[in-house]
Design an enzyme around this catalytic site. Structure first.
Site, PDB file in Angstrom:
ATOM      1  N   HIS A  42     -50.672 -45.018  13.765  1.00 37.05           N
ATOM      2  CA  HIS A  42     -50.734 -46.199  14.515  1.00 37.05           C
ATOM      3  C   HIS A  42     -52.423 -46.585  14.674  1.00 37.05           C
ATOM      4  O   HIS A  42     -52.691 -47.581  14.592  1.00 37.05           O
ATOM      5  CB  HIS A  42     -50.249 -45.720  16.035  1.00 37.05           C
ATOM      6  CG  HIS A  42     -48.948 -45.892  16.182  1.00 37.05           C
ATOM      7  ND1 HIS A  42     -48.262 -47.207  15.444  1.00 37.05           N
ATOM      8  CD2 HIS A  42     -47.891 -45.521  16.744  1.00 37.05           C
ATOM      9  CE1 HIS A  42     -46.951 -47.118  15.811  1.00 37.05           C
ATOM     10  NE2 HIS A  42     -46.580 -46.042  16.436  1.00 37.05           N
ATOM     11  N   GLU A  99     -48.779 -40.989  15.183  1.00 28.99           N
ATOM     12  CA  GLU A  99     -49.768 -41.541  16.133  1.00 28.99           C
ATOM     13  C   GLU A  99     -50.782 -41.639  15.351  1.00 28.99           C
ATOM     14  O   GLU A  99     -51.663 -42.873  15.643  1.00 28.99           O
ATOM     15  CB  GLU A  99     -49.860 -40.586  17.251  1.00 28.99           C
ATOM     16  CG  GLU A  99     -48.431 -40.281  18.107  1.00 28.99           C
ATOM     17  CD  GLU A  99     -47.739 -41.308  18.643  1.00 28.99           C
ATOM     18  OE1 GLU A  99     -48.562 -42.595  18.681  1.00 28.99           O
ATOM     19  OE2 GLU A  99     -46.545 -41.356  18.887  1.00 28.99           O
TER      20      GLU A  99
HETATM   21 ZN   LIG Z   1     -45.032 -45.238  17.210  1.00 24.44          ZN
END
Ligand SMILES: [Zn+2]
Length: 470
Positions: free
Chosen positions: A238, A235
């Site tokens: 990202h 995450e």
């Molecule tokens: Zn992802």
């Protein structure tokens, strides 16, 4: 004898229960009710329902995603007709795996089931502009975001804070994941809950993140089943600007998608990402940004090299190439900058208005450079300036260093003049003392590029050199 019998009986009962649990879990997953999905979606939206703006934001993104999916679905239905006839590996894999005693593990896609309406590609929250852009550039071919404004400034630490909804153990994992990215890339992080642009980690519904930097506070949701180092690193990646590997434009060369096994609500999440760029990195099945073979009990992704089928979905930790991808995205190769790492890096820390691109020719030319401040205080970080000297393809460059000035120290701790003649990912030849120049002052590059840098964290470091084509 009796004791052993009891132990066996208990073990037998335990394993029976385990199988029941696994089967029960799959069964439960196949019949997720609309009510459950709605409840989950409501819970997710609550995180964004603090004010009218947030509600409008979600409404807009939902509408854009819906529009995008209408078209995406059309594109996919054409592909799936072809694929359906050609591939039927799902049964083969299922048959091959039938005797496996697989421990249940839910990957991000499973955890986020029910949030498809608001999430893109399984766990990504798009900004209004990104969702609009997605519709506009859907057809263009272009794993990282390509808009420079979506990157964090690499010379400033990235502000983040951990919300009180996060428990102590998850908080430790978040810090471990942040340390990982900080120690392995040129990016730095700082705990700061009041910086104008910042990342907030909170216990939301599911695991999700924005892609890249957006303005204001951007949240990374870590729901109850997202508390693993690998998922948190995913995450964070990202938020640093990475999309998923299986959405790279070249993914069809490496994986097959078994469209028969993909629920229609999930189909558009397996589209190729039009905004993704690959930065010349090879396709890696084991990237932390690659999804696993399935997000239900049916195999959806098939590695074209079947030996790598189980490699997909690595949630151990980011790989060497995941780190390299972030470093490339942020031009962390020392001395290089620009969107594709082909330009000199901008001046670092207190250095300003220095560095540049020079062309060598048959005549001697001179380059004088300096950085640092006329002060006896040792600065926390080194200021640096970078020059690229290039010459026509096939030629090499002759460099004569005529003078250096600045603090002489062990390992050139306080500053140096650095010359890179070939492998630009490695530290170059550093000169900081009079004897260094006495030892060697003339250099020839391996190819038609030299990278010259000057560093200082104490007083002023200066150099003078001459260069021409060999
Ligand atoms: Zn992802």
């Amino acid at each position: 004898m009796f004791d052993y019998y009891l132990v066996y009986l208990l073990l037998g009962l335990l394993s029976f229960n385990a199988i029941q649990n696994v089967n029960g879990r799959f069964l439960e997953k196949q019949v997720v009710s609309q009510v459950e999905i709605d409840t989950k979606l409501q819970a997710f939206l609550k995180n964004y329902a603090n004010d009218k703006d947030s509600q409008n934001f979600i409404k807009d993104v939902k509408a854009q995603l819906c529009d995008y999916r209408k078209h995406a679905h059309h594109d996919i239905s054409q592909i799936s007709n072809l694929k359906r006839k050609k591939y039927d590996f799902a049964k083969l894999i299922k048959n091959l795996r039938k005797d496996d005693d697989e421990e249940p593990f839910e990957d991000i896609g499973d955890i986020n089931r029910g949030l498809e309406n608001v999430l893109y590609d399984g766990d990504i929250i798009l900004t209004k502009n990104q969702s609009k852009a997605l519709n506009l550039i859907r057809r263009k071919k272009r794993q990282a975001v390509s808009l420079p404004s979506m990157l964090w400034p690499k010379l400033e630490p990235i502000p983040f804070y951990i919300d009180s909804s996060i428990d102590v153990n998850t908080s430790k994992l978040i810090k471990n994941a942040i340390d990982f990215w900080q120690n392995n890339t040129c990016l730095n992080f700082i705990e700061n809950s009041s910086a104008p642009t910042r990342i907030k980690f909170y216990k939301g519904t599911g695991c999700s993140s924005f892609v890249g930097r957006i303005t204001g506070e951007q949240s990374i949701s870590l729901g109850s089943r997202c508390n693993y180092f690998g998922i948190i690193s995913h995450e964070i990646a990202h938020s640093l600007g990475l999309f998923h590997y299986q959405s790279r434009p070249d993914r069809d060369e490496y994986i097959d998608i078994l469209w028969n096994n993909v629920p229609s609500s999930w189909e558009s999440n397996l589209q190729k990402e039009p905004q993704a760029i690959t930065l010349g990195m090879p396709y890696e099945y084991g990237s932390i940004m690659h999804y696993a073979e399935k997000d239900s009990d049916l195999v959806q992704l098939l590695a074209k090299d079947p030996r790598y089928q189980r490699t997909m979905g690595n949630r151990d930790h980011p790989t060497f190439n995941d780190v390299l991808l972030i470093n490339k995205l942020y031009s962390c190769e020392k001395g290089f900058g620009g969107p594709d790492c082909s330009q000199p890096a901008p001046p670092e820390f207190s250095a300003k208005n220095c560095g540049g691109i020079l062309q060598a020719n048959d005549e001697w030319q001179t380059l004088n450079g300096e950085t640092g401040e006329n002060s006896k205080d040792v600065k926390e970080r080194q200021a640096a300036c970078h020059w690229h000297i290039s010459s026509p393809f096939g030629t090499r460059i002759y460099i004569k260093v005529t003078a250096i000035q600045g603090a002489c120290s062990l390992g050139c701790f306080y500053g140096s003049t650095e010359i890179k003649l070939g492998n630009f990912t490695l530290t170059g030849i550093r000169l900081c003392c009079y004897s260094d120049l006495k030892q060697e002052s003339e250099f020839i590059t391996d190819r038609n590029l030299a990278v010259i840098s000057v560093h200082s964290q104490l007083s002023i470091t200066k150099f003078s050199l001459m260069y021409k084509i060999v």
